[in-house]
Scaffold this motif. Structure first.
Motif, PDB file in Angstrom:
ATOM      1  N   GLN A  93      44.458   4.513  51.266  1.00  0.00           N
ATOM      2  CA  GLN A  93      43.985   4.794  52.609  1.00  0.00           C
ATOM      3  C   GLN A  93      45.106   4.869  53.773  1.00  0.00           C
ATOM      4  N   ALA A  94      45.883   3.816  53.587  1.00  0.00           N
ATOM      5  CA  ALA A  94      46.705   3.856  54.712  1.00  0.00           C
ATOM      6  C   ALA A  94      47.849   5.013  54.869  1.00  0.00           C
ATOM      7  N   LYS A  95      48.157   5.351  53.794  1.00  0.00           N
ATOM      8  CA  LYS A  95      49.136   6.623  53.454  1.00  0.00           C
ATOM      9  C   LYS A  95      48.317   7.882  53.416  1.00  0.00           C
ATOM     10  N   ILE A  96      47.164   7.870  53.129  1.00  0.00           N
ATOM     11  CA  ILE A  96      46.414   9.201  53.374  1.00  0.00           C
ATOM     12  C   ILE A  96      46.143   9.391  54.871  1.00  0.00           C
ATOM     13  N   THR A  97      46.004   8.156  55.676  1.00  0.00           N
ATOM     14  CA  THR A  97      45.375   8.448  57.018  1.00  0.00           C
ATOM     15  C   THR A  97      46.769   9.104  57.515  1.00  0.00           C
ATOM     16  N   LEU A  98      48.037   8.503  57.184  1.00  0.00           N
ATOM     17  CA  LEU A  98      49.204   8.989  57.789  1.00  0.00           C
ATOM     18  C   LEU A  98      49.694  10.333  57.520  1.00  0.00           C
ATOM     19  N   TYR A  99      49.764  10.740  56.077  1.00  0.00           N
ATOM     20  CA  TYR A  99      50.239  11.852  55.578  1.00  0.00           C
ATOM     21  C   TYR A  99      49.361  12.684  54.670  1.00  0.00           C
ATOM     22  N   GLY A 100      48.187  12.592  54.582  1.00  0.00           N
ATOM     23  CA  GLY A 100      47.287  13.210  53.959  1.00  0.00           C
ATOM     24  C   GLY A 100      47.455  13.065  52.336  1.00  0.00           C
ATOM     25  N   CYS A 101      47.087  13.716  51.435  1.00  0.00           N
ATOM     26  CA  CYS A 101      46.996  13.661  49.890  1.00  0.00           C
ATOM     27  C   CYS A 101      48.394  14.162  49.438  1.00  0.00           C
TER      28      CYS A 101
END
Length: 192
Positions: A93-101
């Motif tokens: 979740q944290a990475k997806i919120t910043l960078y997407g998939c």
């Protein structure tokens, strides 16, 4: 052995930087600095950015296969295994919120560049598609298994894109709950 270790560290750093900054925006110098090696040492392992990209895609394919095997072993039922896929949005979740998939962003960027490796990068999606299709088949959805797999892939990609666009982790949680409810509604009811 040390050379393989350095090459793996370079590929790992490139993988992270391609995800966070994008393939095009990441330079040799960025990757070398991230690993803490000289550019000369870097060029000893990789002669071109395309060689690094190949190593990153190979790395992602291998890690995806390992993850799918883990879900296969731990998921219990086909529904439980598909939930493992859905919940990866929460796990990351944290990475997806910043960078997407990581898969979607790379495939999209390579497509915009008309890069020859786009199809190779897209193979990671194919791993997910085929694996999900098998899970839907095992659930008893044989006729529409591939369509269901594509629907779930599309929805998860949409969730990742919108969560990044709006920087909204709560959106991910809500969508994961809805996808799990949708999946539960597909599970055939056993006759009494």
């Amino acid at each position: 052995m040390a050379q393989n270790g350095t090459k793996d560290r370079i590929a790992g750093a490139a993988d992270q930087l391609f995800y966070e900054r994008g393939f095009e925006a990441t330079s040799f110098a960025d990757i070398a600095a991230s690993v803490g090696i000289s550019r000369g040492n870097f060029y000893h392992h990789f002669k071109s950015k395309d060689e690094i990209l190949d190593a990153v895609i190979t790395r992602r394919m291998a890690s995806t296969r390992i993850m799918l095997a883990k879900w296969q072993a731990q998921g219990g039922s086909p529904e439980g295994r598909i939930i493992c896929f859905i919940r990866i949005l929460i796990v990351n979740q944290a990475k997806i919120t910043l960078y997407g998939c990581p898969v979607g962003t790379l495939v999209t960027e390579l497509g915009k560049l008309d890069h020859a490796a786009q199809g190779q990068a897209n193979a990671v999606f194919t791993l997910f598609r085929d694996w999900l299709g098998r899970q839907f088949e095992e659930m008893g959805c044989s006729n529409g298994a591939d369509a269901l797999a594509m629907h779930l892939l599309a929805r998860s990609q949409g969730v990742a894109t919108l969560a990044q666009a709006f920087r909204d982790p709560a959106f991910i949680i809500s969508e994961v709950e809805q996808m799990q409810a949708w999946l539960h509604g597909l599970v055939p009811v056993e006759p009494n």
